[in-house]
Design a protein around this motif. Structure first.
Motif, PDB file in Angstrom:
ATOM      1  N   GLY B 103      40.385  43.065  36.730  1.00  0.00           N
ATOM      2  CA  GLY B 103      40.866  42.977  38.104  1.00  0.00           C
ATOM      3  C   GLY B 103      41.001  44.346  38.741  1.00  0.00           C
ATOM      4  N   ALA B 106      37.787  45.755  39.761  1.00  0.00           N
ATOM      5  CA  ALA B 106      37.210  45.057  40.915  1.00  0.00           C
ATOM      6  C   ALA B 106      37.646  45.681  42.233  1.00  0.00           C
ATOM      7  N   LEU B 107      38.780  46.385  42.216  1.00  0.00           N
ATOM      8  CA  LEU B 107      39.346  46.820  43.496  1.00  0.00           C
ATOM      9  C   LEU B 107      38.689  48.052  44.093  1.00  0.00           C
ATOM     10  N   ASP B 108      38.269  48.996  43.276  1.00  0.00           N
ATOM     11  CA  ASP B 108      37.643  50.185  43.862  1.00  0.00           C
ATOM     12  C   ASP B 108      36.138  50.205  43.575  1.00  0.00           C
ATOM     13  N   ARG B 111      33.822  48.755  40.728  1.00  0.00           N
ATOM     14  CA  ARG B 111      33.221  47.426  40.764  1.00  0.00           C
ATOM     15  C   ARG B 111      31.683  47.496  40.779  1.00  0.00           C
ATOM     16  N   GLU B 112      31.143  48.388  41.561  1.00  0.00           N
ATOM     17  CA  GLU B 112      29.685  48.482  41.673  1.00  0.00           C
ATOM     18  C   GLU B 112      29.011  48.678  40.309  1.00  0.00           C
ATOM     19  N   ILE B 118      32.190  41.764  35.763  1.00  0.00           N
ATOM     20  CA  ILE B 118      33.449  41.419  36.440  1.00  0.00           C
ATOM     21  C   ILE B 118      33.364  40.025  37.045  1.00  0.00           C
ATOM     22  N   GLY B 119      32.280  39.757  37.764  1.00  0.00           N
ATOM     23  CA  GLY B 119      32.117  38.439  38.371  1.00  0.00           C
ATOM     24  C   GLY B 119      32.095  37.338  37.317  1.00  0.00           C
ATOM     25  N   PHE B 122      35.594  36.304  35.777  1.00  0.00           N
ATOM     26  CA  PHE B 122      36.421  35.443  36.623  1.00  0.00           C
ATOM     27  C   PHE B 122      35.771  34.083  36.867  1.00  0.00           C
ATOM     28  N   THR B 123      34.470  34.068  37.035  1.00  0.00           N
ATOM     29  CA  THR B 123      33.780  32.788  37.257  1.00  0.00           C
ATOM     30  C   THR B 123      33.977  31.863  36.067  1.00  0.00           C
ATOM     31  N   ILE B 126      37.586  30.490  35.923  1.00  0.00           N
ATOM     32  CA  ILE B 126      37.815  29.436  36.919  1.00  0.00           C
ATOM     33  C   ILE B 126      37.082  28.153  36.519  1.00  0.00           C
ATOM     34  N   GLU B 148      41.254  28.238  41.197  1.00  0.00           N
ATOM     35  CA  GLU B 148      41.207  29.506  41.945  1.00  0.00           C
ATOM     36  C   GLU B 148      42.606  30.016  42.224  1.00  0.00           C
ATOM     37  N   ILE B 151      44.154  31.613  38.923  1.00  0.00           N
ATOM     38  CA  ILE B 151      43.606  32.908  38.519  1.00  0.00           C
ATOM     39  C   ILE B 151      43.999  33.972  39.543  1.00  0.00           C
ATOM     40  N   SER B 152      43.872  33.628  40.810  1.00  0.00           N
ATOM     41  CA  SER B 152      44.294  34.543  41.864  1.00  0.00           C
ATOM     42  C   SER B 152      45.782  34.849  41.740  1.00  0.00           C
TER      43      SER B 152
END
Lengths: 186, 186
Positions: B103, B106-108, B111-112, B118-119, B122-123, B126, B148, B151-152
């Motif tokens: 997580g 993912a914020l800064d 993430r790239e 990362i995706g 979480f996918t 969920i 969702e 997890i959120s």
DNA sequence: GTCTATACAGTGATAGAC
DNA sequence: GTCTATCACTGTATAGAC
């Protein structure tokens, strides 16, 4: 060509860079690269260097939330202020396209640097929302729990929508949270 | 004095450092300082340098969640697997004392670098939780929304409890989320 | 597998000319 | 207020001895 800046104009530019790169990821050369403002000017505006730049950014964010969200929640019509909060939050975070700098700083050791300001931002948000919920008829306990859940939910929605690269996660989360508050104040 | 390591022993140590300092905040010298492992050894285990170290950390976290949480959610008794998820999540994040590295990344702009991993993390979480909720009687739409939200909610609770320096925020949030799932599967 | 030495780009920061 | 030059330091990464 030589552009003249004011400190007040620089802070929002810095905010966007810190948001994208984080505190450690933001370097002075990147700031210059993105803004065209040289080190000389930066240290003229912020003698304390990078730490003072980030402090100024946090202070500006805090002031924006105080004006647009916290004060209305504390003083205005409770239901209207809560409704306004949801639209303002959605706009501010660009429907999930922009993260919460204060939340991001809280996650790594950057927190140690700015712990007072970070804690303050969230405490005042929760307190203001709780006050509005109580004016709208909630008990103190219920209002506290709902307020925490909303602020926490917003932060989580920002993380998740960015992690999935899906802004609709953010907007849907906001709607769910808004409905939950509506139900609590009937 | 010269300690001999294995790659598998090093990864958890790296994980804790990345979690505390973030990707940009973690430097090789800090890793050496905290673990006693020199640059030579680090590059022996991870020829790709810091990026490979972080990748290995993410992969290990992912594997842990797959074993302890996702697979049970997909295959075991739904209600039991959901109950186990809450205890495992609470333990893993040390009741809010430890953040979610995925997580935070993912914020800064970190993430790239790791967006696929990362995706995926979480996918799959969920999807697994949705599958369990559907086996317990929820409709697909309802299960997706609840998954969702959970997890959120976990991510938000980690941000908020760290920002406030108050672990009880995390444990209370988890209880609220757990109750909401219980209510949905009666 | 670990160590030491080293390369070299990038870091935050400062000083002084303009 | 902005620029350029320069500082000491830390960053990642590599090579080779052991």
């Amino acid at each position: 060509m030589k552009t003249v800046h004011e400190r007040a104009d620089v802070v929002p530019l810095l905010a966007e860079i810190f948001r994208e790169l984080g505190y450690e990821g933001t370097s002075l050369s990147r700031i210059t690269e993105r803004t065209g403002i040289g080190k000389g000017s930066l240290y003229h505006f912020f003698p304390g260097g990078k730490e003072e730049m980030a402090s100024a950014v946090i202070a500006e964010i805090d002031a924006w939330f105080e004006d647009a969200i916290y004060r209305p929640l504390r003083n205005d019509d409770a239901r209207k202020a809560i409704a306004a909060m949801w639209t303002n939050v959605n706009d501010y975070f660009r429907s999930g396209g922009r993260i919460c700098l204060v939340g991001a700083f809280a996650l790594d050791h950057t927190r140690e640097r700015f712990s007072a300001a970070i804690g303050n931002y969230f405490t005042r948000w929760i307190d203001a929302l709780r006050a509005a919920l109580m004016r709208a008829g909630c008990t103190g306990e219920e209002a506290q729990a709902l307020a925490e859940e909303c602020i926490s939910g917003i932060q989580g929605a920002l993380v998740l929508s960015r992690a999935l690269g899906d802004k609709t996660v953010f907007t849907r989360s906001l709607e769910t949270l808004a409905r939950r508050l509506d139900a609590a104040v009937q």
